[in-house]
Motif scaffolding. Structure first.
Motif: not given
Length: 478
Positions: A58-66
């Motif tokens: 979750l932390l890997n994929i969730a940058g400022t994008g979401p």
């Protein structure tokens, strides 16, 4: 409020229904050994628990994008909710699950190696360039954005350059050291802060009964904001993001059993979709229409909206905690972006990564290039990031479709969203200023022709691959 809450309910139901369908289509093998054990090296291949893997994913994929993406996507009105829900369930989560599980079946291979295996040798070189470019852009952007947020949070008491140096120093350590020494130990705390901040904003919206726009035929999106194709490049990580394909193989190397894949890959994309829904709703509700939101974005960017939303809903103390949770997101994607780039380059060159000196030799040039990229205008970097990001997503979905086609399984679950995004990517390239800057009608025609050609080539290669029985998995035992 009904549209907002209904969207979150649909996302959760999507995990328990469509997520199970996708898992069944793929066909897990519970007794098959995973790369974490077969290729154990104490650095990148390390078995970890389901909960730890899920949180790291979750932390890997969730940058400022979401957060930043949905905030800017809020300018499109309730149409943003539709894309987040449909995109997360039928595109983003399918994308993440398939590439994660295909990597798992191929010794934790990264995207370029999988592209070469399933789409041909030519794609190997293209995807290597695209993936490393994307990761460098992500790493660079995710140095600048958290540094800027922290600079605002501490009221400029520490120079922006010094904050960037501190973040860079952390990235170097996280890139070089074994995954369980820094990332595995710090991420549970980072994850708790992330979840607390998202839940805080979401509960604040419900308690205050924030005036969130409802979805209707007359209120789908403002007339001055056409949704095709820009909406799909504005909201990426909260619905579909090719960046995720560069991150999931990291966790494919630490999973203990294939049955954990749905929770880790599909489930964490759904969780990211919920985060995106919360921030899109917050941005729509706390400003008097798209005009006021757009003005604040012009003045202070998405970071200013984050600060305004946080303090308005939760006060000074609660707002500070939320901003810290937002800061965690880019930092915990930036570190694994550089780590993934190191692994991809090492895989391409055939360099073992057990020795620290070998890791340093690969990683050092990456940090030099990233430092130079920080001198480029952020808005220009973000536009190229968006293009590279969704282009990578298309390639990933076509890899998933090819795998399923060769295996004689339902490849449409990947090919349909892949085809849709391919049309959007072509249209964006033809129409955008960073592309060919053609009229929209011409761009649509070009995109449809380009997509048709790609589909013809795909089925030609796929039929040949099925007839020749291309190997789609690495065979190994404990």
């Amino acid at each position: 409020m009904k549209t907002f809450l209904g969207g979150i309910i649909l996302l959760i139901l999507g995990y328990f229904t469509y997520g199970k369908i996708v898992e069944k289509v793929f066909g897990i093998k519970q007794d098959r050994p995973t790369p974490a054990y077969v290729n154990h090296d104490g650095v990148d291949y390390v078995p970890m628990s389901t909960s730890k893997n899920a949180l790291i994913q979750l932390l890997n994929i969730a940058g400022t994008g979401p957060i930043f993406g949905p905030i800017m996507g809020a300018l499109y009105g309730p149409a943003a909710f539709v894309w987040i829900v449909i995109g997360s369930i039928f595109a983003g989560a399918v994308h993440d699950y398939l590439i994660g599980m295909i990597s798992l079946r191929n010794r934790g291979a990264h995207l370029p190696a999988l592209a070469s295996k399933f789409l041909g040798q030519t794609m190997k070189y293209l995807v290597h360039i695209l993936a490393v470019l994307l990761l460098l852009l992500v790493g660079t952007v995710f140095v600048i954005t958290p540094a800027s947020l922290l600079h605002v949070l501490i009221d400029g008491k520490l120079a922006l350059g010094i904050i960037m140096i501190i973040i860079f120093s952390y990235y170097i350590l996280a890139t070089l050291l074994p995954i369980d020494q820094i990332i595995g130990r710090l991420y549970p705390y980072f994850g708790a802060l992330l979840i607390l901040s998202a839940v805080g904003v979401g509960v604040g919206l419900v308690i205050t009964r924030a005036p969130i726009p409802e979805l209707s035929f007359t209120n789908f999106h403002p007339e001055q904001t056409p949704i095709f194709p820009l909406l799909f490049f504005t909201i990426t990580c909260g619905a579909l993001s090719g960046f995720h394909a560069t991150q999931t193989p990291i966790i494919s190397r630490t999973i203990q059993k294939e049955s954990q894949g749905r929770k880790i890959f599909y489930g964490m994309m759904i969780a990211e979709g919920i985060i995106a829904m919360i921030w899109a709703a917050a941005a729509m509700s706390l400003f008097d229409g798209p005009g006021e939101l757009n003005e604040l974005l012009k003045v202070g960017g998405p970071g200013a909206v984050v600060n305004e939303v946080s303090t308005s809903l939760l006060g000074a103390l609660g707002g500070t905690l939320v901003v810290l949770g937002v800061v965690v997101l880019p930092i915990t994607s930036g570190d694994t972006a550089f780590r993934s780039a190191r692994m991809i380059i090492a895989e391409y060159l055939g360099l073992a990564q057990r020795k620290l000196s070998s890791r340093l030799w690969v990683a050092f040039p990456l940090f030099i290039i990233a430092f130079l990229l920080t001198k480029i205008d952020f808005n220009l970097l973000w536009r190229y990031f968006s293009w590279a990001n969704q282009s990578t997503a298309v390639i990933t979905l076509f890899i998933g479709a090819m795998y399923l086609y060769i295996a004689k399984k339902n490849y449409w679950i990947s090919l349909i969203p892949g085809t849709f995004m391919l049309i959007m990517v072509f249209t964006y390239i033809f129409h955008a200023k960073i592309g060919f800057h053609l009229p929209m009608n011409t761009s649509w025609i070009g995109s449809l022709i380009g997509t048709l050609i790609v589909l013809i080539l795909f089925f030609h290669i796929a039929r040949k691959a099925r007839e020749n029985k291309w190997p789609i998995e690495e065979k190994f035992s404990r």
